[in-house]
Design a protein around this motif. Structure first.
Motif, short mmCIF file in Angstrom:
data_model
loop_
_atom_site.label_atom_id
_atom_site.label_comp_id
_atom_site.label_asym_id
_atom_site.label_seq_id
_atom_site.Cartn_x
_atom_site.Cartn_y
_atom_site.Cartn_z
N UNK A 48 0.84 -1.19 0.00
CA UNK A 48 0.00 0.00 0.00
C UNK A 48 0.87 1.24 0.00
N UNK A 49 0.40 2.25 -0.74
CA UNK A 49 1.08 3.54 -0.80
C UNK A 49 0.12 4.60 -0.29
N UNK A 50 0.66 5.64 0.33
CA UNK A 50 -0.22 6.72 0.75
C UNK A 50 0.14 8.03 0.06
N UNK A 51 -0.85 8.92 0.03
CA UNK A 51 -0.73 10.23 -0.61
C UNK A 51 -0.23 10.10 -2.05
N UNK A 52 -0.91 9.26 -2.79
CA UNK A 52 -0.55 8.97 -4.18
C UNK A 52 -1.10 10.08 -5.09
N UNK A 53 -0.23 10.72 -5.88
CA UNK A 53 -0.69 11.79 -6.78
C UNK A 53 -1.65 11.25 -7.84
N UNK A 54 -2.68 12.04 -8.12
CA UNK A 54 -3.66 11.72 -9.15
C UNK A 54 -3.67 12.92 -10.11
N UNK A 55 -3.01 12.78 -11.26
CA UNK A 55 -3.00 13.90 -12.21
C UNK A 55 -4.35 14.07 -12.89
N UNK A 56 -4.60 15.25 -13.36
CA UNK A 56 -5.85 15.56 -14.05
C UNK A 56 -5.55 15.82 -15.52
N UNK A 57 -6.21 15.04 -16.39
CA UNK A 57 -6.07 15.21 -17.83
C UNK A 57 -7.40 15.64 -18.42
N UNK A 58 -7.32 16.52 -19.41
CA UNK A 58 -8.51 16.94 -20.14
C UNK A 58 -8.15 16.99 -21.61
N UNK A 59 -8.89 16.24 -22.42
CA UNK A 59 -8.64 16.13 -23.86
C UNK A 59 -7.18 15.79 -24.15
N UNK A 60 -6.65 14.86 -23.36
CA UNK A 60 -5.30 14.39 -23.58
C UNK A 60 -4.20 15.29 -23.04
N UNK A 61 -4.55 16.39 -22.45
CA UNK A 61 -3.57 17.34 -21.91
C UNK A 61 -3.63 17.32 -20.39
N UNK A 62 -2.44 17.26 -19.79
CA UNK A 62 -2.40 17.30 -18.33
C UNK A 62 -2.59 18.73 -17.86
N UNK A 63 -3.53 18.90 -16.95
CA UNK A 63 -3.79 20.22 -16.38
C UNK A 63 -2.94 20.42 -15.13
#
Length: 128
Positions: A48-63
């Motif tokens: 188990x890992x904690x505080x795992x980053x979750x990137x946000x993508x919109x139309x294939x581009x990372x925001x």
């Protein structure tokens, strides 16, 4: 990971949450439960890992926005922890967002601020 393996891992997560709740009791900070649950899972041989980053993508581009999920178990199951009097719809939206953004199939929203942890243990399945 197949359905049977996910179900078995789910049982282990519930058992670990029960152990942490019995040991620590309700009324503490969320961060306390996060670290204790992480340790309990590790003691059971569960990665188990904690505080795992979750990137946000919109139309294939990372925001330019990263979210952080509390715990990711075996790279498959999302766990979002709370220590609140009442779970609100925004808490459901948070776990649903993490499931959708990471394309994970299973998640748990666990509220440790309850008399019995089973009352605060909520399962979410990604059907998106």
């Amino acid at each position: 990971m197949n359905k049977d393996e996910l179900n078995q891992l789910s049982k282990e997560i519930l058992a670990a949450a029960i152990t942490v709740h019995k040991e620590m009791g309700p009324g503490l900070l969320e961060s306390v439960y996060e670290l204790c649950l992480l340790k309990e899972l590790q003691l059971r041989g569960i990665y188990a890992e904690n505080q795992v980053p979750v990137p946000l993508f919109y139309k294939g581009k990372q925001l330019n926005k990263d979210f952080r999920m509390d715990i990711l178990v075996e790279k498959e199951i999302v766990i979002e922890l709370k220590a609140v009097d009442i779970l609100l719809p925004v808490h459901d939206a948070q776990i649903i967002s993490y499931l959708k953004l990471t394309n994970k199939k299973l998640g748990f929203l666990i509220n440790f601020n309850v008399p019995l942890i089973k009352e605060g243990f909520n399962r979410f399945v990604n059907n998106f």
